[in-house]
Design a protein around this motif. Structure first.
Motif, PDB file in Angstrom:
ATOM      1  N   PRO A  92       0.819  -1.241   0.055  1.00 40.57           N
ATOM      2  CA  PRO A  92       0.108  -0.035   0.108  1.00 40.57           C
ATOM      3  C   PRO A  92       0.806   1.278  -0.129  1.00 40.57           C
ATOM      4  CG  PRO A  92      -0.847  -1.603   1.585  1.00 40.57           C
ATOM      5  CD  PRO A  92       0.371  -2.211   1.172  1.00 40.57           C
ATOM      6  N   GLY A  93       0.630   2.119  -0.857  1.00 39.96           N
ATOM      7  CA  GLY A  93       1.303   3.502  -0.838  1.00 39.96           C
ATOM      8  C   GLY A  93       2.323   3.522  -1.722  1.00 39.96           C
ATOM      9  N   VAL A  94       2.876   2.295  -2.308  1.00 34.06           N
ATOM     10  CA  VAL A  94       4.079   2.104  -3.059  1.00 34.06           C
ATOM     11  C   VAL A  94       3.552   2.420  -4.787  1.00 34.06           C
ATOM     12  CG1 VAL A  94       5.932   0.758  -3.866  1.00 34.06           C
ATOM     13  CG2 VAL A  94       5.146   1.008  -1.404  1.00 34.06           C
ATOM     14  N   LEU A 138       4.724  -7.153   3.217  1.00 30.90           N
ATOM     15  CA  LEU A 138       4.108  -6.064   2.411  1.00 30.90           C
ATOM     16  C   LEU A 138       3.255  -5.097   3.103  1.00 30.90           C
ATOM     17  CD1 LEU A 138       3.377  -8.087  -0.741  1.00 30.90           C
ATOM     18  CD2 LEU A 138       4.855  -6.313  -0.809  1.00 30.90           C
ATOM     19  N   GLY A 139       2.312  -5.776   3.945  1.00 28.44           N
ATOM     20  CA  GLY A 139       1.509  -4.862   4.696  1.00 28.44           C
ATOM     21  C   GLY A 139       2.027  -4.170   5.644  1.00 28.44           C
ATOM     22  N   SER A 140       3.205  -4.374   6.316  1.00 25.66           N
ATOM     23  CA  SER A 140       3.799  -3.883   7.289  1.00 25.66           C
ATOM     24  C   SER A 140       4.645  -2.621   6.746  1.00 25.66           C
ATOM     25  CB  SER A 140       4.418  -4.653   8.482  1.00 25.66           C
ATOM     26  OG  SER A 140       5.695  -5.326   7.587  1.00 25.66           O
ATOM     27  N   GLY A 141       5.125  -2.761   5.459  1.00 22.48           N
ATOM     28  CA  GLY A 141       5.873  -1.618   5.034  1.00 22.48           C
ATOM     29  C   GLY A 141       7.292  -2.242   5.115  1.00 22.48           C
ATOM     30  N   TYR A 151      -5.472  -6.018   1.923  1.00 18.77           N
ATOM     31  CA  TYR A 151      -4.643  -4.683   1.862  1.00 18.77           C
ATOM     32  C   TYR A 151      -5.193  -3.828   0.582  1.00 18.77           C
ATOM     33  CZ  TYR A 151      -1.687  -6.119   5.475  1.00 18.77           C
ATOM     34  OH  TYR A 151      -1.282  -6.879   6.799  1.00 18.77           O
ATOM     35  N   GLU A 152      -6.082  -4.478  -0.315  1.00 18.36           N
ATOM     36  CA  GLU A 152      -6.319  -3.479  -1.582  1.00 18.36           C
ATOM     37  C   GLU A 152      -7.102  -2.284  -1.327  1.00 18.36           C
ATOM     38  OE1 GLU A 152      -8.119  -4.809  -5.897  1.00 18.36           O
ATOM     39  OE2 GLU A 152      -8.791  -5.656  -4.255  1.00 18.36           O
ATOM     40  N   GLN A 153      -7.695  -2.414  -0.124  1.00 19.26           N
ATOM     41  CA  GLN A 153      -8.604  -1.094   0.171  1.00 19.26           C
ATOM     42  C   GLN A 153      -7.846  -0.058   0.545  1.00 19.26           C
ATOM     43  OE1 GLN A 153     -11.036  -2.109   3.429  1.00 19.26           O
ATOM     44  NE2 GLN A 153      -9.452  -2.745   5.084  1.00 19.26           N
ATOM     45  N   ASP A 154      -6.373  -0.361   0.998  1.00 18.79           N
ATOM     46  CA  ASP A 154      -5.428   0.489   1.467  1.00 18.79           C
ATOM     47  C   ASP A 154      -4.586   1.079   0.428  1.00 18.79           C
ATOM     48  OD1 ASP A 154      -6.368   0.738   4.249  1.00 18.79           O
ATOM     49  OD2 ASP A 154      -5.193  -1.146   4.475  1.00 18.79           O
TER      50      ASP A 154
END
Length: 363
Positions: free
Chosen positions: A149-151, A206-209, A228-231
């Motif tokens: 998420p965010g990448v 992935l979820g924790s960055g 995590y798609e919603q994020d």
């Protein structure tokens, strides 16, 4: 994950049943050099250049870690074609299979193309005795690249500067190196974060960055996107071929004439099971991914659709050539000794599989 149903009792040869044995921690943690669990008396010595025996001794037991094929055999009824005694181990993946080999707790394992190479490089002599590939492999990759998420990674060149999960001894590590080459990048252009791909480690990373990108097997894609798609979590295609699948065994196992004969019979029926999977995707999805792996029905259907149709090559020449290219890449990128894969594949079993497929009317 739900363990396979256990059965008990054994019948005489020609119609033996197949007890399912979950390998115990004790079996897998024995010091090297000590006997493992479930083994039997060694049979006559067989040279690697000798013809495969017709059948094993009556008391031969073949210990197999191949849960997907076990399920396919049971669902299809092809288990009735096996006249050998099989002890099924609920074990899969390169690291666990190699650990079981080294603890003398397993004779045969089902893995992707990198574990046999890694076994050779780390001191365990092995042979490949069967291979499977995917029809239209670029359209049906085994792995997707999970993007945190965010990448912002929409295509392969966007990997430059990203933190990528990397497991050198597993197929996922090979995928990463091949993706970088496809993108025109090197290891210096990214940050490889070394971690073993077991269970949902990559999903959590992935979820924790902890990483920006990680190769996810198709069974991990639905739960990753659900969480995590919603994020902003996404996946993209790797753009490289990653479909190779093998059966491999310690060399010392097929130097045992009885074990070699047992594997000969197993791979003949294994080939038919792979054909059955290709022809019955919905039934296999329910039996394996839902009932054995504990996935939701929608996720199971998504996995079999993503993976596409399998085929069993009856001529291994192209398989070995592609595998050699990967071995050469890893030797270069990981500073390992070059391997000659003509020595890795035991082509006596190629003929066994070709005969089995031809007799079934398959291709």
């Amino acid at each position: 994950m739900h363990p396979p149903q256990q059965t008990s009792g054994r019948t005489t040869a020609r119609r033996r049943r197949f007890p399912t044995l979950a390998l115990t921690l004790a079996c897998l943690t024995l010091p090297l050099g000590l006997a493992g669990c479930g083994g039997d008396e060694a049979g006559p010595k067989l040279a690697l250049s000798a013809a495969l025996p017709e059948e094993p001794a009556e008391d031969t037991v073949l210990r197999v870690g191949d849960p997907a094929t076990q399920t396919a055999l049971e669902l299809s009824g092809l288990d009735d074609e096996l006249d050998i005694e099989v002890e099924w181990a609920n074990i899969s993946g390169g690291p666990k299979t190699l650990e079981a080999f080294r603890g003398d707790a397993l004779d045969l394992g089902a893995v992707a193309d990198i574990p046999p190479l890694f076994a050779q490089w780390t001191g365990t002599d092995v042979k490949v005795v069967a291979a499977r590939e995917t029809v239209d492999p670029l359209e049906h990759p085994t792995y997707e690249l999970g993007v945190a998420p965010g990448v912002d990674v929409a295509e392969l060149p966007d990997l430059r500067g990203k933190k990528i999960a990397y497991s050198p001894g597993q197929a996922q590590g090979s995928v990463v190196l091949r993706v970088l080459r496809e993108a025109g990048l090197t290891q210096d252009d990214v940050e490889l974060v070394e971690m073993a791909s077991v269970d949902d480690v990559y999903v959590n990373a992935l979820g924790s960055g902890q990483v920006d990108v990680a190769p996810l097997g198709q069974s991990l894609v639905p739960p990753y996107l659900a969480k995590y798609e919603q994020d902003g979590g996404t996946t993209i295609s790797p753009g490289v071929r990653d479909d190779a699948w093998t059966l491999y065994t310690p060399t010392e196992v097929i130097e045992d004439a009885d074990k070699a004969a047992a594997i000969k019979e197993y791979v003949a029926v294994w080939a038919l099971a792979q054909q059955w999977i290709a022809e019955h995707p919905e039934e296999f999805a329910q039996g394996f991914y839902v009932e054995h792996e504990g996935l939701a029905e929608a996720d199971a259907r998504a996995i079999v659709e993503a993976l596409g149709t399998f085929e069993v090559p009856t001529d291994w020449s192209d398989v070995i050539a592609r595998h050699q290219e990967i071995a050469d890449l890893l030797a270069e990128e990981q500073d390992r000794e070059p391997l000659d894969l003509d020595d890795l594949y035991d082509r006596r079993f190629e003929k066994v599989i070709a005969a089995s497929v031809a007799a079934s009317g398959g291709a």
